[in-house]
Structures are given as structure tokens and as C-alpha cells.
Scaffold this motif. Structure first.
Motif: not given
Length: 195
Positions: A93, A96, A104-105, A108, A111
Motif C-alpha cells: 500500500v 496511503v 486516507k488510512s 483504505f 475497504s
């Protein structure tokens, strides 16, 4: 934890909802996505020796579950970590900053379908965002902290409804950390293969 002894049940009860509301979720892929971590960012010293997960356990898991996509949640990463990921088909990754960018973490991590590893910022944040966290309880005190009783072997986690404590099938006993962790992964494989 004394916190759980002092507070009434209504104050410590968890719920099946997420603790954080995440926006801007990436689209789900056709394959289920699993984030993996082998040590917390506090890996040096006894903590790293006691709770870290030998990366070889993940190789076995990946080989036995090829229908999943794996993502490295290790942060910060070393050159050895990056090379390990590249050699074993684990997505790195790099879009991010998993260590410094909370927004953003969170997006992610939300998801992902599942995360696996020790208790650390990224695994706990994923659980808070609603992702199922398979917590590898490879030391007896970890099971005690998460389940509230040193002798209780239970997958229920008293700190998060989104966390499943993965304990060794054959209990802890007088075995090496490697043997206990392998036993935890054998337990995890039984669960993962049913998902």
C-alpha cells in the motif's frame, strides 16, 4: 483491565456498528481483500519478540487461500518487508501513508474485508472502521486482555465487536512463540476457509 472492573456494564458495552464513519470508500473488487501485519510499529525489544508474527505463517496462509487479495499493512516498512511482499504476491500500500494519514488510512482500511495481525494502530483502526480484525493472540496475556480472563479461551473480544480473537487450538502450554503462532494460524485457516 481495571477499567472493566470499575465501570458499569452499560459504559463498556460495544455494539455491532462502526465507531468511525468513513467516507470516500474505494470500490470493492471481485476478490475479497485481506490486510496483513506481522508486527506493530513498536516492534523493537521484548514487544517485538513476544507478539511479532513470523512472516512464514503468512506464506502458508496465502498459498492455502489463493482466492483472496492480500495487502500489507505494515508501517513503517523496511526494505526486507517490501521484498517479502513482492516475492509473495502481497500488495504494498504505497498510495496511503498508513502511519500518518488518518483520513486516507481509515478509508483504505474500511475497504478491506478482513485484517489479520497483532494489535496495532492499523489493525485496531480497521476494526473501528467496521472491518473484521482477526487478532492473533499468540501470547496468553493477549487472550486475557481481550477476553477478560487468563483461563478463558474465547473468540469473543471484550474491546471490539469487530474483532475476533484467534487463539491456539491446543492452548498455550509450554511451547515456543513460533509453535503457538503456527497453532493460531491453523485456527485462523479453519475460519478463513469457511468465509
Amino acid at each position: 483491565s481495571m477499567l472493566f472492573v470499575c465501570l458499569p456494564e452499560a459504559e463498556i458495552k460495544t455494539r455491532n456498528d462502526t465507531y468511525l464513519k468513513v467516507t470516500d470508500l474505494p470500490a470493492k473488487s471481485s476478490k475479497k481483500k485481506i490486510g496483513i501485519m506481522w508486527s506493530s510499529s513498536f516492534a523493537p525489544g521484548l514487544r517485538g519478540h513476544r507478539y511479532a508474527i513470523d512472516k512464514q505463517h503468512y506464506i502458508s496462509l496465502i498459498k492455502e487461500t489463493p482466492h483472496y487479495e492480500y495487502y500489507c499493512l505494515q508501517s513503517p516498512m523496511t526494505e526486507n518487508d517490501t521484498m517479502f511482499c513482492q516475492q509473495n504476491g502481497i500488495n504494498v500500500v504505497d498510495h496511503v501513508d498508513l502511519y500518518n494519514d488518518f483520513n486516507k488510512s481509515s478509508s483504505f482500511l474500511a475497504s478491506l474485508d478482513y485484517v489479520i495481525g497483532p494489535s496495532s494502530l492499523n489493525t485496531e483502526l480497521a476494526a473501528a472502521c467496521g472491518t473484521t480484525f482477526f487478532h492473533i493472540a499468540n501470547a496468553k496475556e493477549v487472550a486475557s486482555m481481550r477476553n477478560g480472563d487468563v483461563d478463558l479461551i474465547s473468540s469473543h473480544d471484550q474491546l471490539s465487536e469487530n474483532t475476533v480473537t484467534i487463539y491456539p487450538i491446543q492452548n498455550y502450554g509450554e511451547r515456543s512463540n513460533y509453535e503457538i503462532t503456527k497453532d493460531c494460524f491453523d485456527h485462523l485457516k479453519l475460519i478463513i476457509k469457511k468465509l
